[in-house]
Write a protein that holds these residues in place. Structure first.
Motif, short mmCIF file in Angstrom:
data_model
loop_
_atom_site.label_atom_id
_atom_site.label_comp_id
_atom_site.label_asym_id
_atom_site.label_seq_id
_atom_site.Cartn_x
_atom_site.Cartn_y
_atom_site.Cartn_z
N ARG A 99 0.88 -1.16 0.15
CA ARG A 99 -0.17 -0.23 0.28
C ARG A 99 0.51 0.90 0.24
O ARG A 99 0.41 1.53 -0.64
CB ARG A 99 -0.68 -0.18 1.34
N ALA A 100 1.47 1.12 0.61
CA ALA A 100 2.60 2.33 0.83
C ALA A 100 3.42 3.00 -0.26
O ALA A 100 3.95 4.08 -1.11
CB ALA A 100 3.79 2.16 1.73
N ARG A 101 3.99 1.82 -1.63
CA ARG A 101 4.52 1.44 -2.70
C ARG A 101 3.53 1.89 -3.74
O ARG A 101 3.67 3.24 -4.20
CB ARG A 101 5.36 -0.07 -3.07
N MET A 127 1.61 -2.10 18.47
CA MET A 127 2.72 -1.73 17.78
C MET A 127 2.84 -0.40 18.00
O MET A 127 1.55 0.26 17.60
CB MET A 127 2.15 -2.45 16.05
N VAL A 128 4.26 -0.08 17.38
CA VAL A 128 4.68 2.09 16.75
C VAL A 128 4.79 2.07 15.79
O VAL A 128 5.43 1.27 15.54
CB VAL A 128 5.35 2.43 18.26
N TRP A 129 3.45 2.67 14.54
CA TRP A 129 4.57 2.42 13.36
C TRP A 129 4.59 3.88 12.96
O TRP A 129 3.29 4.86 13.57
CB TRP A 129 3.63 1.63 12.71
N ASN A 130 5.26 4.63 11.97
CA ASN A 130 4.65 6.13 11.32
C ASN A 130 3.12 5.54 9.64
O ASN A 130 3.56 6.09 9.23
CB ASN A 130 5.85 5.97 10.42
N ILE A 131 2.60 5.33 10.73
CA ILE A 131 0.70 5.77 10.24
C ILE A 131 0.48 6.01 10.92
O ILE A 131 -0.13 6.19 12.31
CB ILE A 131 0.32 4.61 9.95
N LYS A 136 -5.83 5.59 9.97
CA LYS A 136 -6.22 4.61 10.57
C LYS A 136 -7.40 4.32 9.69
O LYS A 136 -7.03 2.94 10.05
CB LYS A 136 -7.36 5.84 11.71
N ALA A 137 -8.53 3.83 9.15
CA ALA A 137 -9.13 3.46 8.59
C ALA A 137 -8.80 2.90 7.51
O ALA A 137 -8.73 1.12 7.64
CB ALA A 137 -11.22 4.14 7.95
N ALA A 138 -7.79 3.00 6.52
CA ALA A 138 -7.09 2.66 5.92
C ALA A 138 -6.14 1.12 6.12
O ALA A 138 -6.68 -0.11 5.54
CB ALA A 138 -6.83 2.99 4.65
N ALA A 139 -5.61 1.48 7.27
CA ALA A 139 -4.76 0.54 7.72
C ALA A 139 -5.42 -0.22 8.71
O ALA A 139 -5.19 -1.71 8.25
CB ALA A 139 -4.27 1.58 8.85
N LEU A 140 -6.21 0.04 9.30
CA LEU A 140 -7.03 -1.12 9.66
C LEU A 140 -8.50 -2.41 9.07
O LEU A 140 -8.29 -3.33 9.82
CB LEU A 140 -7.46 -0.77 11.40
N ALA A 141 -8.64 -1.76 8.19
CA ALA A 141 -9.59 -2.08 7.43
C ALA A 141 -8.27 -3.49 6.50
O ALA A 141 -8.85 -4.40 5.79
CB ALA A 141 -9.93 -1.66 6.22
N TYR A 145 -7.11 -10.24 10.30
CA TYR A 145 -7.42 -12.09 11.51
C TYR A 145 -8.04 -11.65 12.53
O TYR A 145 -8.45 -11.75 13.37
CB TYR A 145 -6.32 -11.83 11.72
N GLY A 146 -9.45 -10.37 12.52
CA GLY A 146 -10.09 -10.51 13.56
C GLY A 146 -11.31 -8.25 12.89
O GLY A 146 -10.82 -8.23 12.37
N THR A 147 -12.40 -8.60 13.58
CA THR A 147 -12.97 -7.49 13.48
C THR A 147 -12.07 -6.05 13.02
O THR A 147 -11.50 -6.26 14.00
CB THR A 147 -14.48 -7.18 13.99
N ARG A 148 -12.74 -5.27 12.21
CA ARG A 148 -11.83 -4.35 12.58
C ARG A 148 -12.25 -3.38 13.86
O ARG A 148 -11.44 -2.49 14.40
CB ARG A 148 -12.22 -3.55 11.45
#
Length: 261
Positions: A99-101, A127-131, A136-141, A145-148
């Motif tokens: 996605r980042a690329r 996790m700590v990340w540079n997002i 948020k919505a796009a990354a968690l979507a 392995y579980g409901t958002r």
């Protein structure tokens, strides 16, 4: 002469000071110098795992672009081992890299820990990340392995001065790191572009005192020192945070007046 060591990780700075060794030192002088150096290093490396996590976080993650996420697994995807968690995290992170690329954005940076000792004993990941929070919505979507709704993502916490509380975050991430970890398992997982800050070393005069040389408005988090008047030796350790820069503020530079034409 004294040896001064400094590590700067973002706005976090750790400095130590102890007597330098000389080839003409007598055996007794070498013994007490080694003792002072050991105390300075112990203070710097206290709770090594937590301290290293602290430096990794402060050095690699920009407060305005980083966030903290927690991932859980539904019953059908609940892992049975650390290895299974690592494998599923790698699958998810691969999707984030793609996605980042595609977005031609900043390469993904992350540091995460695997836990399962508290609560119901189920595996989960912090996790700590540079997002940033805006994604948020796009990354968690992309989490498969579980409901958002059961996944969390929060901004970095700050104190009253506006500085990120890296120390509290490092303590939170390493609370299970020392216990119940399989032999050979990593304390945390990180991307290759999360690097450790470099340490600078310099020689300073005997009269040098760390606490008197701190930058203006620096916020001292920890300070420790010991003098040995009988031998004239001492050690000192300080960890401090640089003042928060306001928007448009220049650090260490004076504004130049425009030239008259």
């Amino acid at each position: 002469m004294y040896t001064k060591k400094k590590i700067q990780a973002g706005d976090l700075v750790i400095e130590t000071l102890y007597p330098s060794f000389h080839k003409w030192d007598a055996p007794e002088a070498r013994r007490w110098k080694r003792g002072l150096r050991s105390k300075a290093n112990r203070a710097k490396n206290d709770k090594t795992a937590r301290r290293r996590a602290l430096l990794y976080l402060a050095h690699n993650f920009r407060p305005d672009r980083a966030s903290v996420a927690t991932f859980t697994f539904s019953d059908q995807w609940q892992p049975r081992s650390y290895q299974e968690v690592s494998g599923r995290m790698e699958f998810y992170l691969r999707k984030l890299r793609i996605r980042a690329r595609k977005r031609d954005g900043e390469p993904l940076k992350y540091l995460y820990v695997i836990e399962h000792r508290h609560g119901e004993g189920r595996f989960h990941v912090h996790m700590v990340w540079n997002i940033p929070m805006g994604e948020k919505a796009a990354a968690l979507a992309l989490w498969p392995y579980g409901t958002r709704n059961n996944q969390e993502m929060k901004p970095l916490e700050r104190d009253a001065s506006g500085g990120v509380t890296w120390e509290a975050l490092a303590a939170y991430l390493t609370k299970e790191a020392q216990e119940d970890r399989p032999v050979g398992a990593y304390m945390w997982h990180k991307s290759r572009n999360v690097v450790f800050p470099k340490e600078e070393t310099e020689q300073v005069p005997d009269s040098y005192v760390l606490r008197r040389r701190l930058p203006r408005a620096a916020f001292v988090l920890e300070h420790e020192e010991q003098d040995r008047p009988a031998t004239g030796g001492r050690y000192e350790y300080v960890m401090y945070r640089l003042p928060v820069q306001k928007m448009g503020q220049q650090s260490g530079k004076k504004r130049q007046k425009p030239r008259r034409k």
